[in-house]
Design a protein around this motif. Sequence first.
Motif, PDB file in Angstrom:
ATOM      1  N   HIS A  59       0.818  -1.208   0.000  1.00  0.00           N
ATOM      2  CA  HIS A  59       0.000   0.000   0.000  1.00  0.00           C
ATOM      3  C   HIS A  59       0.858   1.266   0.000  1.00  0.00           C
ATOM      4  CE1 HIS A  59      -2.868   3.018   0.908  1.00  0.00           C
ATOM      5  NE2 HIS A  59      -2.266   3.299   2.046  1.00  0.00           N
ATOM      6  N   ALA A  60       1.886   1.305   0.859  1.00  0.00           N
ATOM      7  CA  ALA A  60       2.740   2.504   0.965  1.00  0.00           C
ATOM      8  C   ALA A  60       3.454   2.768  -0.357  1.00  0.00           C
ATOM      9  CB  ALA A  60       3.747   2.313   2.104  1.00  0.00           C
ATOM     10  N   GLU A  61       3.960   1.698  -0.981  1.00  0.00           N
ATOM     11  CA  GLU A  61       4.658   1.857  -2.257  1.00  0.00           C
ATOM     12  C   GLU A  61       3.723   2.406  -3.329  1.00  0.00           C
ATOM     13  OE1 GLU A  61       8.014  -1.657  -1.556  1.00  0.00           O
ATOM     14  OE2 GLU A  61       6.340  -2.029  -2.938  1.00  0.00           O
ATOM     15  N   ALA A  62       2.520   1.846  -3.404  1.00  0.00           N
ATOM     16  CA  ALA A  62       1.542   2.285  -4.422  1.00  0.00           C
ATOM     17  C   ALA A  62       1.147   3.739  -4.195  1.00  0.00           C
ATOM     18  CB  ALA A  62       0.313   1.379  -4.387  1.00  0.00           C
ATOM     19  N   ARG A  65       3.980   6.204  -5.023  1.00  0.00           N
ATOM     20  CA  ARG A  65       4.295   6.179  -6.462  1.00  0.00           C
ATOM     21  C   ARG A  65       3.166   6.800  -7.290  1.00  0.00           C
ATOM     22  NH1 ARG A  65       4.607   0.915  -7.129  1.00  0.00           N
ATOM     23  NH2 ARG A  65       2.670   0.746  -8.311  1.00  0.00           N
ATOM     24  N   LYS A  66       1.914   6.487  -6.938  1.00  0.00           N
ATOM     25  CA  LYS A  66       0.795   6.880  -7.814  1.00  0.00           C
ATOM     26  C   LYS A  66       0.195   8.235  -7.492  1.00  0.00           C
ATOM     27  CE  LYS A  66      -0.689   2.114  -8.778  1.00  0.00           C
ATOM     28  NZ  LYS A  66      -1.721   1.102  -8.503  1.00  0.00           N
ATOM     29  N   GLU A  67       0.275   8.677  -6.213  1.00  0.00           N
ATOM     30  CA  GLU A  67      -0.436   9.900  -5.839  1.00  0.00           C
ATOM     31  C   GLU A  67       0.526  11.074  -5.650  1.00  0.00           C
ATOM     32  OE1 GLU A  67      -3.650   9.410  -2.866  1.00  0.00           O
ATOM     33  OE2 GLU A  67      -2.838   7.382  -2.706  1.00  0.00           O
ATOM     34  N   PRO A  68       0.352  12.134  -6.439  1.00  0.00           N
ATOM     35  CA  PRO A  68       1.257  13.285  -6.278  1.00  0.00           C
ATOM     36  C   PRO A  68       1.196  13.910  -4.886  1.00  0.00           C
ATOM     37  CG  PRO A  68      -0.545  13.777  -7.826  1.00  0.00           C
ATOM     38  CD  PRO A  68      -0.608  12.311  -7.535  1.00  0.00           C
ATOM     39  N   GLY A  69       0.063  13.779  -4.183  1.00  0.00           N
ATOM     40  CA  GLY A  69      -0.101  14.429  -2.884  1.00  0.00           C
ATOM     41  C   GLY A  69       0.324  13.587  -1.689  1.00  0.00           C
ATOM     42  N   VAL A  70       0.741  12.333  -1.925  1.00  0.00           N
ATOM     43  CA  VAL A  70       1.247  11.509  -0.814  1.00  0.00           C
ATOM     44  C   VAL A  70       2.775  11.610  -0.849  1.00  0.00           C
ATOM     45  CG1 VAL A  70       1.330   9.212   0.231  1.00  0.00           C
ATOM     46  CG2 VAL A  70      -0.738   9.973  -0.948  1.00  0.00           C
ATOM     47  N   HIS A 100      -6.649  10.640  -1.159  1.00  0.00           N
ATOM     48  CA  HIS A 100      -5.905   9.395  -0.903  1.00  0.00           C
ATOM     49  C   HIS A 100      -6.829   8.277  -0.404  1.00  0.00           C
ATOM     50  CE1 HIS A 100      -3.008   6.619   0.857  1.00  0.00           C
ATOM     51  NE2 HIS A 100      -3.433   6.877   2.070  1.00  0.00           N
ATOM     52  N   ILE A 101      -7.724   8.615   0.538  1.00  0.00           N
ATOM     53  CA  ILE A 101      -8.542   7.548   1.143  1.00  0.00           C
ATOM     54  C   ILE A 101      -9.688   7.097   0.232  1.00  0.00           C
ATOM     55  CG2 ILE A 101      -7.953   8.062   3.554  1.00  0.00           C
ATOM     56  CD1 ILE A 101     -10.510   9.639   3.815  1.00  0.00           C
ATOM     57  N   GLN A 102      -9.740   7.669  -0.965  1.00  0.00           N
ATOM     58  CA  GLN A 102     -10.740   7.209  -1.932  1.00  0.00           C
ATOM     59  C   GLN A 102     -10.112   6.426  -3.082  1.00  0.00           C
ATOM     60  OE1 GLN A 102     -12.654  10.908  -2.840  1.00  0.00           O
ATOM     61  NE2 GLN A 102     -14.086  10.757  -1.128  1.00  0.00           N
ATOM     62  N   THR A 103      -8.780   6.233  -3.035  1.00  0.00           N
ATOM     63  CA  THR A 103      -8.108   5.516  -4.130  1.00  0.00           C
ATOM     64  C   THR A 103      -8.354   4.011  -4.009  1.00  0.00           C
ATOM     65  OG1 THR A 103      -6.084   5.349  -2.808  1.00  0.00           O
ATOM     66  CG2 THR A 103      -6.235   7.210  -4.341  1.00  0.00           C
ATOM     67  N   PRO A 104      -8.326   3.307  -5.151  1.00  0.00           N
ATOM     68  CA  PRO A 104      -8.504   1.841  -5.126  1.00  0.00           C
ATOM     69  C   PRO A 104      -7.467   1.143  -4.240  1.00  0.00           C
ATOM     70  CG  PRO A 104      -8.577   2.671  -7.383  1.00  0.00           C
ATOM     71  CD  PRO A 104      -8.195   3.828  -6.527  1.00  0.00           C
ATOM     72  N   HIS A 105      -6.186   1.604  -4.245  1.00  0.00           N
ATOM     73  CA  HIS A 105      -5.169   0.906  -3.434  1.00  0.00           C
ATOM     74  C   HIS A 105      -5.418   1.104  -1.941  1.00  0.00           C
ATOM     75  CE1 HIS A 105      -3.305   4.706  -4.956  1.00  0.00           C
ATOM     76  NE2 HIS A 105      -3.054   4.888  -3.674  1.00  0.00           N
ATOM     77  N   PHE A 106      -5.937   2.281  -1.539  1.00  0.00           N
ATOM     78  CA  PHE A 106      -6.256   2.469  -0.117  1.00  0.00           C
ATOM     79  C   PHE A 106      -7.424   1.580   0.303  1.00  0.00           C
ATOM     80  CE2 PHE A 106      -8.453   4.418   3.466  1.00  0.00           C
ATOM     81  CZ  PHE A 106      -7.415   4.568   4.366  1.00  0.00           C
ATOM     82  N   ILE A 107      -8.444   1.555  -0.524  1.00  0.00           N
ATOM     83  CA  ILE A 107      -9.634   0.742  -0.200  1.00  0.00           C
ATOM     84  C   ILE A 107      -9.260  -0.749  -0.148  1.00  0.00           C
ATOM     85  CG2 ILE A 107     -11.932   0.043  -1.051  1.00  0.00           C
ATOM     86  CD1 ILE A 107     -12.045   3.046  -2.166  1.00  0.00           C
ATOM     87  N   LYS A 108      -8.385  -1.161  -1.089  1.00  0.00           N
ATOM     88  CA  LYS A 108      -7.910  -2.556  -1.089  1.00  0.00           C
ATOM     89  C   LYS A 108      -7.150  -2.857   0.217  1.00  0.00           C
ATOM     90  CE  LYS A 108      -4.794  -5.755  -3.411  1.00  0.00           C
ATOM     91  NZ  LYS A 108      -3.553  -5.818  -4.186  1.00  0.00           N
TER      92      LYS A 108
END
Lengths: 135, 135
Positions: A59-62, A65-70, A100-108
């Motif tokens: 999760h942390a890696e995704a 890598r994917k979110e400009p704001g994280v 962030h908390i609405q992204t597919p990787h967070f929900i997964k």
Amino acid sequence: MENITNHFRIGLFLILFIVLTFSRSNQVLAQNKSQYIRIAKIMIDAAQLESYKAALKEHAEAAVRKEPGVLTLYAVYDKDNPTHVTVFEIYASVEAYKSHIQTPHFIKYKTTVKDMVKSLVLTDVVPIALETKPK
Amino acid sequence: MENITNHFRIGLFLILFIVLTFSRSNQVLAQNKSQYIRIAKIMIDAAQLESYKAALKEHAEAAVRKEPGVLTLYAVYDKDNPTHVTVFEIYASVEAYKSHIQTPHFIKYKTTVKDMVKSLVLTDVVPIALETKPK
């Protein structure tokens, strides 16, 4: 007459310099002030610790890598109490966190670890110094 | 004959490639494994909070700037309990940490804050993921 024009030019440059300098430093301040920083303390079911760590790592890696704001997710566990996990989290803004908390990787991640987490304490924090070497 | 020489060359390249790949990844692993990571929880005397924060900020900046082995010092305080300070510390190795606590800036910091700190809890931690954007 030429002397006056020159003085006028120098004055104009000075004003421009001051305006640009201040607007730049204000921008930098605004950027830093808008950061949202938090510490998560998570207690994990000992029997599921390895699965939990794998899910958190993925999760942390995704997210970074994917979110400009994280901006930063530093996840660690206590050497003497491996079921005690701490995550130091830096987001560019509260809005970046909300997205962030609405992204597919967070929900997964949340779905995967639902029955592995025994408790979760979230603490909003304010920076004193955030010093790190360039990567 | 030429065919055999070519096969020999390809074999040699393959061996070299494998050796280099493994020695590189071992190096990276060794580097990461040797990092020393710790979380400090510090409770500050409320009346001296501003002086404490100034001293910690100055110390963190000096340590990361001057010491090659001090990689990260993230110092924050709890938004709802400003006297509760947390520092997330990453050193290149235990040796880097041992050298850190002998530097003039560390000794100056410790002397300055001696009567400001009410308690200090140090917890050694192990990384699960250390994800951050490039600076």
